[in-house]
Design an enzyme around this catalytic site. Sequence first.
Site, PDB file in Angstrom:
ATOM      1  N   CYS A 142       8.772  -2.309   6.685  1.00  0.00           N
ATOM      2  CA  CYS A 142       8.722  -1.803   5.311  1.00  0.00           C
ATOM      3  C   CYS A 142       8.274  -0.358   5.222  1.00  0.00           C
ATOM      4  O   CYS A 142       8.267   0.216   4.127  1.00  0.00           O
ATOM      5  CB  CYS A 142       7.789  -2.658   4.468  1.00  0.00           C
ATOM      6  SG  CYS A 142       8.354  -4.345   4.374  1.00  0.00           S
TER       7      CYS A 142
ATOM      8  N   CYS B 141       2.030  -1.690   3.644  1.00  0.00           N
ATOM      9  CA  CYS B 141       1.974  -2.598   4.784  1.00  0.00           C
ATOM     10  C   CYS B 141       3.395  -2.886   5.218  1.00  0.00           C
ATOM     11  O   CYS B 141       4.325  -2.710   4.450  1.00  0.00           O
ATOM     12  CB  CYS B 141       1.276  -3.892   4.390  1.00  0.00           C
ATOM     13  SG  CYS B 141       2.119  -4.734   3.069  1.00  0.00           S
TER      14      CYS B 141
END
Lengths: 484, 766
Positions: free
Chosen positions: A138, A458
């Site tokens: 991500c 994250c």
Amino acid sequence: MASMLMNSLRCCPPVNPAWAVQYATRSLSTSVQLHAQVQTKSKKTLAKPGVKNIVLVEGVRTPFLLSGTTYADLMPHDLARAALQGLLHKTSLPKDAVDYIIYGTVIQEVKTSNVAREASLGAGFSDKIPSHTVTMACISSNVAMTTGVGLITAGQCDTIVAGGVEFMSDVPIRHSRKMRKTMLALNRAKTLGQRLSLIGSIRMAHLTPELPAVAEFSTAETMGHSADRLAAAFGVTRLEQDEFALRSHTLAKQAQDAGLLSDVISFKVPGRDTVAKDNGIRPSSMEQLAKLKPAFIKPHGTVTAANSSFLTDGASAVLIMSEEKALAMGYKPKAYLRDFVFVSQDPKDQLLLGPAYGTPKVLARAGLTMDDIDVFEFHEAFAGQIMANLKALDSDWFAQTYMGRKVKVGAPAMEKFNLWGGSLSLGHPFGATGCRLVTTVAHRLLKEGGQYGLVAACAAGGQDSGRTEMMQEKTVYAYTHRVE
Amino acid sequence: MSLSSTLNGSYLTPRLRINKVLPYFTSHTETHVSPKIDSSRTHVNYEVKEDVAVIRMNDPTSKVNTLSVQMQNEMIEVFNEVLANDAVQSAVLISSKPGCFIAGADINMIQACNTSEEVTKLSQEGQKMFARIENSPKPIVAAINGPCLGGGLEFAIACQYRVATKSKKTVLGTPEVMLGLLPGAGGTQRLPKMVGIPGAFDMMLTGRNIRADKAKKMGLVHQLVDPLGPGLKSPEERTIEYLEEVAIQCAKGIVNKKISLTKEKGMMQKVQDYVMGIEFVRQQIYKTVTAKVMKMSKGLYPAPLKIIESVKAGLEQGPDSGYLAEAQNFGKLAMTSESNALIGLYHGQVACKKNRFGVPERPVKNLAILGAGLMGAGIAQVTVDKGIHTVLKDTTVEGLSRGQQQVYKGLNDKTKKKTITSFERDFTLASLTGQLDYSGFEKADMVIEAVFEDLNIKHRVIKEVEAVIPPHCIFATNTSALPIKDIAAASIRPEKVIGMHYFSPVDKMQLLEIITTDKTSKDTTASAVAVGLKQGKVIIVVGDGPGFYTTRCLAPMLAEAVRLLQEGVDPKKLDALTTGFGFPVGAATLADEVGIDVAAHVAEDLGKAFGSRFGGGNVEVLKTMVEKGFKGRKSGKGCYVYTPGLKSKDVNPDIEDVLGKYKLTPNPLVSSDSDVQYRLVSRFVNEAVMCLQEGILNGPVEGDIGAVFGLGFPPCLGGPFRFVDTFGANKLVEKMKRYEEVYGNHFTPCQLLLDHAKDSSKRFHK
């Protein structure tokens, strides 16, 4: 301030009249802030002697759409192309003025595995500009940007286009390993007899397709499941998560209505309408949110479809330059990119806890405290994950036990936090979110008159039908920005 | 020396506690009902959260909760208060000990009983208590984290609902059968209804531990809770809290009818129920299960049969008969010598899982293994996943890659069984380095050599190794018969030399025999024991001497087996007689497993060391077999012919010739089936007793553990020393004297055995 003075001196000999005019306007537009900074002593410059100042000139993104909607028939590089063209249009950048192009992506389309190259060629950039693709779940486009920062710092380049793209409307679904093995052997078979015997060896079971992994490779756990456990570990209630999700959607809606999401470019989708807005923003009510059943841990889990980010198609792009070059080309930079840090933790129990680990580190590197930061943009993978990270940041016990710190750094003030919505509401095209976060910080700093901004996200990897899933390891990437 | 044992490899599991019954249930009603924690209670307490009573167990005197007298009394008290408290609608039963629900009951409670009637009474009281739990008007949810075994499981299945953590530590099971007992507090009656007849038999007859996810599939638990990672509290603490929160939700859900206790049955379940409803089918199941038990246990273990009997009584004659049969059978079993032997082994095993030499000065973090053969690779396999960096060194690429493949296969098999993930396998393998040279040995904390059993080679190796290892490094030698002091003779630092005798296959066999010489330092021993315990071994520490303890006991028995073959006993018959006595592997098969060449080698060496006492069969028989290539299983031929892929084996027709050449005439006076058995066993036992007499053994407990876990001595007899106690030393000596008359000093009883025969009050085990 020193850097500003130095810049002015260096830039004094006018090379280009157009630039001179732009530079003047820039100085004017920021002068109020500059005076304010002088008065607040704590707000110092983060420039380091001997290190080039690197600036964000501009950032754009396509509208982020729920996958399977208007973008459904495109390919990933089409979305990236749209973002690149939008950037060219917005900055009037000459197509050969870029030294290097870097893109981040997670689920790769096999045909365009170096999506950066296909997209830049397709967007009309000079074919002399090298480009490569990076991946880190991500935070892939964060890696694209920091790679660019590295190239500038190393003196390799002055002008970088970085971006990210994710296209979840189509993902590579493969033949089974056994089938692939047979097909490859078929390629090498020389006689008809060999071919027939290979074809004869195919069984029904070989035809079962292989979907992209729905689980973390190292732990076999899906990201939603991990998020639910993380929320439970920090005692985040369902109510808190639903409230945060509602906040995200509400703020996103307000920002959209107020026209604050100026990084969104409109995109004429071939064969379809022009898209100009994100379509995942759906402010709802607490009652409606409460009705949903848990999506991962049943029946007692707290993570639902509504308090998780959704599968999204989208692309983003930013123009990063050395300050010197930007000024020389007559740009008015939007922010300095000052510092960053990547951290990793246990992929099982701390998969989504990167921001809690990264934030104190990047603050320490910059010599700042939580209070110094004016704008926070954290990636919202799951409402439960955000709340867990905030609780971790606000816990002395956690700081001492897991981070080797004497005291906590504290949680960000909510009135500075994700004020224009976040991944929960705007959407989360894995590879593209990083650039959105950085551009949003720059825009918010300008709009709100702040000086320092901080981005945290994250990461992990993979996908699941219906919702965002996880990736390979938990890594946080945090960034401070500053406008002067 | 190696032998494979299917039975004893898994016969006893660590940490098991026997189910025990709750003592009589006092129905005294307490007028003073306080939701506050009553400080006079130390083991059980409760607090009321909204309308749910959370009953917490914690035995402050132990690492695990057991259903001790105090625990039971306090539980009854609390249960009465909860029932009487109008503010309470439901209850949650949970342990506040991280990592243990209830590990069972205290074995000592049963051992304290003198008659089967007393034990039966205990059982009936437990049944009554759990019946009250089962019929409680307020639903009780058992929240399980950690072992839930024996009486703990019976308690949990009497509750209305069960929630368990999906942790590796959470296991459910009824291990009573391994102690020669049965689940005596309603387990034989409730389990068949809960998990079906086949599932219940499987659980109770194997005694195996069932992990939470499997338990959910079986219908043993209703809901699973994931263990949590770090949060604002330690993972263990928060996980229990979370489990409690979820269990409270369940308890409330049951009260307000959101959760139904009558689960909807699937199609398969309905079909199964229908089939099980047919009496003929049930009879067939009893028959099949009984036949299987008889085949595996040779009828030497009474507990499995009593379990079947109790289940059958409940299903065929109704609950009253069932519970009565359970209680009576429990009483009977508790008085059997088999149960006594198995409980003795359990205690012994616990004792042999401790390091009586204290904590070593420095922990072994880097271990090097020399020789990547079956043994070396096996040792690597049990070490590498314990967080110890392991170097596997061989002299050839072929040998090394075979060894590395063995380690990989061992771990990959676990992946296939889903006990570890493929990632864990790879991560574990990252701690294994395969190499052909001595690089990195300067960092080794311990070297275990598993090279060929030849003193000269061992001497060469020890010199090579000592040239490269640091001063603190321990040199352990894995040998089955060579005296350690002879090996240590080549060492410049004999205080760091020790013997570590592993049994093959290393990953299956639980025993490790550690051999110390006069010069071995205490810290070296402590370190070797610490490594062995990390490797999951049951450890006996013995003195040095030819064959140490285990090999020395086995050698005379094998010599006797060869003599029997020479006397014309067919290998299959020999196997049947030994397994019929309770050995998991027959004597002829054992010789093949060990390797005829190894057996010949050992027989010759020990024969030289101990003289004619170790005679019997002619060593030439073995030597001739080796010459002909009949080295046992590894060469495809030994006493039997082994065809890859085939489980059944035929007697090797060619050994007829060999045996014919060395034929002996049997003496009919000592050749009955029973005599054959006792000839084999008495030589084994006599040698074991002699090891104790000579101080090779530290005590009878280690002797029993070594014989059962390393050599497959019948577990139902509890080991050679318990066997002497139970059978009677005088009876054994009597038999031996009879054999002595025919065969001479092979059967001369040792002095210690004679002492015990003379004085029947002398016993090895109290």
